[in-house]
Design an enzyme around this catalytic site. Structure first.
Site, PDB file in Angstrom:
ATOM      1  N   LYS A  32       0.859  -1.361  -0.085  1.00  0.00           N
ATOM      2  CA  LYS A  32      -0.061   0.133  -0.046  1.00  0.00           C
ATOM      3  C   LYS A  32       1.113   1.160  -0.116  1.00  0.00           C
ATOM      4  O   LYS A  32       1.896   1.320   0.421  1.00  0.00           O
ATOM      5  CB  LYS A  32      -0.850   0.011   1.351  1.00  0.00           C
ATOM      6  CG  LYS A  32      -1.938  -1.091   1.164  1.00  0.00           C
ATOM      7  CD  LYS A  32      -2.760  -0.769   2.509  1.00  0.00           C
ATOM      8  CE  LYS A  32      -4.085  -1.643   2.645  1.00  0.00           C
ATOM      9  NZ  LYS A  32      -4.980  -1.432   1.614  1.00  0.00           N
ATOM     10  N   ARG A  75     -10.391 -11.576   2.209  1.00  0.00           N
ATOM     11  CA  ARG A  75     -11.214 -12.671   1.445  1.00  0.00           C
ATOM     12  C   ARG A  75     -10.109 -14.127   1.449  1.00  0.00           C
ATOM     13  O   ARG A  75     -11.069 -14.932   1.744  1.00  0.00           O
ATOM     14  CB  ARG A  75     -11.440 -12.257  -0.185  1.00  0.00           C
ATOM     15  CG  ARG A  75     -10.492 -11.948  -1.045  1.00  0.00           C
ATOM     16  CD  ARG A  75     -10.868 -11.335  -2.274  1.00  0.00           C
ATOM     17  NE  ARG A  75     -11.156  -9.876  -2.141  1.00  0.00           N
ATOM     18  CZ  ARG A  75     -11.425  -9.031  -3.025  1.00  0.00           C
ATOM     19  NH1 ARG A  75     -11.511  -9.569  -4.102  1.00  0.00           N
ATOM     20  NH2 ARG A  75     -11.426  -7.628  -2.736  1.00  0.00           N
TER      21      ARG A  75
HETATM   22  N1  BES Z   1      -8.075  -3.652   4.431  1.00  0.00           N
HETATM   23  C1  BES Z   1      -8.185  -3.341   2.883  1.00  0.00           C
HETATM   24  C2  BES Z   1      -9.674  -2.507   2.687  1.00  0.00           C
HETATM   25  C3  BES Z   1      -9.851  -1.259   3.383  1.00  0.00           C
HETATM   26  C4  BES Z   1      -9.602  -0.245   2.722  1.00  0.00           C
HETATM   27  C5  BES Z   1     -10.453  -1.115   4.636  1.00  0.00           C
HETATM   28  C6  BES Z   1      -9.612   1.181   3.561  1.00  0.00           C
HETATM   29  C7  BES Z   1     -10.487   0.017   5.209  1.00  0.00           C
HETATM   30  C8  BES Z   1     -10.317   1.159   4.809  1.00  0.00           C
HETATM   31  C9  BES Z   1      -8.269  -4.704   2.161  1.00  0.00           C
HETATM   32  O1  BES Z   1      -7.492  -5.517   2.475  1.00  0.00           O
HETATM   33  C10 BES Z   1      -7.779  -4.006   0.655  1.00  0.00           C
HETATM   34  O2  BES Z   1      -6.662  -3.569   0.481  1.00  0.00           O
HETATM   35  N2  BES Z   1      -8.423  -4.333  -0.541  1.00  0.00           N
HETATM   36  C11 BES Z   1      -8.325  -3.736  -1.456  1.00  0.00           C
HETATM   37  C12 BES Z   1      -8.704  -4.829  -2.526  1.00  0.00           C
HETATM   38  C13 BES Z   1      -8.405  -4.766  -3.930  1.00  0.00           C
HETATM   39  C14 BES Z   1      -6.722  -5.174  -3.841  1.00  0.00           C
HETATM   40  C15 BES Z   1      -9.261  -5.626  -4.865  1.00  0.00           C
HETATM   41  C16 BES Z   1      -9.117  -2.286  -1.732  1.00  0.00           C
HETATM   42  O3  BES Z   1     -10.188  -2.116  -1.306  1.00  0.00           O
HETATM   43  O4  BES Z   1      -8.389  -1.708  -2.552  1.00  0.00           O
HETATM   44 ZN    ZN Z   2      -5.557  -5.437   1.952  1.00  0.00          ZN
END
Ligand code: BES
Ligand code: ZN
Ligand code: ZN
Length: 485
Positions: A264, A338
């Site tokens: 990230k 997931r």
């Molecule tokens: N933990 C994150 C989702 C999230 C983002 C929760 C902001 C709370 C605040 C999750 O694991 C994630 O990173 N999801 C990605 C999925 C994508 C790679 C398909 C996302 O939402 O960008």
């Molecule tokens: Zn994530």
């Protein structure tokens, strides 16, 4: 925890430092709500409110020396948009937070029915929350809270008792979320959960990384392998005598989400301490259910892992096999929620519960769609509707979302049964739901995406502090009490 005393006397006759009264702003204008006030007292209060430019309305809070017509030393006016329990809950939360540096207050809000009294008690207690673990000088909390109510003693006491259990459980959920990620790693979470659960009469089983590997949980093992702090799965069970329905609750417990090799960006990454909110909500709910002695069989699953880009981290392109035998191509290591939930849902489904609910901070797309105060719910019609119904009495906002089957085709993988991300344009929240559905084995199920409301990066509002919010606990409790039983 701060305590509430109930009083069955007229709040205007109680001598106190601060008497809290509501100011309503509706079609009829601005009015102080004080049904027991004499004409003279009410005129004095309305004049004072007017002089202080009190206009009522949600979130407004004004404190001043009380008019001589009252026994209290100060009077506090707190705004309402209407007389709903939800407005009372928010007003009570605003008040106890604003009065954190004072020693006591008496609430003289309209609490003539169960819903209103419960809202005031919960809001008041939730508003006192502070997380002091890391401060040399702790933040203050109000001393004692009195809630004046005309409700019969016995009924009012029951309402208060329930409010205390719910808010205490929410505080535990908030504490877990707020704990810094260097201290709260999967094993630490598991051990603390075990201790709390056991003392509430809940059975606990912890799967360590070796057991997870042996049990075929390739999803959570893959996510956890990039961290020096190995993953855990916790099974919590509340099984009261005579219960004949079983509900499973499954929580995402990523104690920190760096994204892994699909790293990230640095900005705001600290908020990923909250990526274990689902697991903390499941824990808080089970503790409450056991303390309330809800007569249903509830099994909680906490899928705990730390998503780190270590030397042994999984790579984009890795293929893993999940507990139910399905293989997944990990195209993005940041879609890790997931992956851990796939194994937890599979384990939960093997026990054939009547319904399953999973709760997770799973997509940023949920925040894009619904913002920070509304959670998404998708899944089987009856379970999804039951969640919406349960949320009506708790003041929490959920919104239904679809699971369109065409999006499933967008997760086809060249190498495995399914890919962990979709190549569709948009619909990220729905794709996550469709992915999870693959691991439910046909059991009635709903998926709650709480990425927005679980954690408040902004200022406090209503009963909600900054940081971990405890969102979800009240609705899950109410679901277990009423739904589909
Ligand atoms: N933990 C994150 C989702 C999230 C983002 C929760 C902001 C709370 C605040 C999750 O694991 C994630 O990173 N999801 C990605 C999925 C994508 C790679 C398909 C996302 O939402 O960008
Ligand atoms: Zn994530
Ligand atoms: Zn995550």
């Amino acid at each position: 925890m701060v305590k509430i005393n109930l009083s069955h006397n007229d709040p205007l006759t109680l001598s106190t430092t601060t008497l809290v009264l509501a100011v309503l702003n509706d079609e009829e204008g601005v009015s102080v709500l004080a049904p027991s006030a004499s004409k003279k007292q009410l005129a004095a209060l309305n004049n004072l409110a007017h002089d202080l430019n009190v206009t009522g309305g949600e979130g407004q809070f004004t404190r001043s020396l009380a008019p001589t017509e009252l026994k209290a030393q100060y009077v506090a006016f707190v705004g309402l948009d209407d007389r709903s329990p939800e407005q009372l809950r928010r007003a009570a939360g605003v008040t106890t937070r604003a009065l954190a540096k004072t020693d006591s207050c008496v609430f003289g809000l309209p609490t003539t029915d169960v819903m209103s009294l419960e809202a005031v008690c919960e809001g008041a207690l939730n508003g006192t929350y502070v997380y002091n673990r890391y401060f040399t000088t702790p933040k203050e909390q109000i001393g004692t809270i009195t809630v004046a109510t005309p409700m019969p003693r016995k009924e009012a006491n029951q309402v208060l008792q329930r409010a205390e259990i719910i808010t205490e459980s929410m505080s535990i959920t908030r504490d877990f979320i707020n704990t810094a990620p260097n201290e709260l790693y999967p094993d630490a979470f598991a051990k603390q959960a075990e201790k709390l659960a056991k003392s509430a009469g809940i059975n606990v089983k912890i799967y360590d990384e070796k057991m997870l590997l042996k049990e075929g949980c390739g999803g959570i093992v893959g996510v956890g392998q990039g961290s020096s702090r190995p993953p855990r799965m916790v099974r919590l069970e509340w099984k009261p005598r005579g219960a004949n329905r079983t509900h499973a609750l499954i929580g995402k417990g990523i104690t920190f989400d760096t994204g892994g090799i699909s790293l990230k960006p640095p900005k705001g990454m600290d908020a990923m301490r909250s990526d274990m909110s689902g697991a903390a909500i499941v824990l808080g709910t089970l503790l409450a259910v056991a303390k309330i002695k809800v007569p249903v069989h509830v099994v909680g699953w906490l899928a705990l892992a730390e998503n780190m880009p270590g030397a042994n981290a999984q790579r984009p392109g890795d293929v893993v096999k999940c507990r139910n035998g399905k293989t997944v191509e990990v195209l993005n290591t940041d879609a890790e929620g997931r992956m851990v939930m796939a194994d937890a849902l599979s384990l939960a489904a093997e026990e054939k519960p009547d319904t399953m609910l999973d709760i997770a901070t799973i997509t940023g797309a949920a925040i894009v769609a619904l913002g920070n105060r509304i959670a998404a719910v998708m899944g089987s019609d009856d379970v999804r509707e039951a969640i919406l119904e349960a949320s009506e009495s708790t003041g929490e906002s959920f919104w239904p979302m679809p699971l369109p089957t065409y999006l499933r085709d967008k997760m086809k993988s060249t190498y495995a049964d399914i890919a962990n991300i979709s190549n569709a344009n948009g619909g990220g929240m729905l794709s996550a739901g469709l992915f999870l559905q693959e691991f439910t084995n046909g059991i009635a199920w709903a998926h709650l995406d709480v990425a927005g409301p679980a954690y408040n990066e902004g200022s406090p509002w209503g009963q909600t502090p900054s940081g971990g919010t405890g969102f979800g606990v009240p609705t899950l409790i109410s679901y277990l009490e009423d739904a589909l039983n």
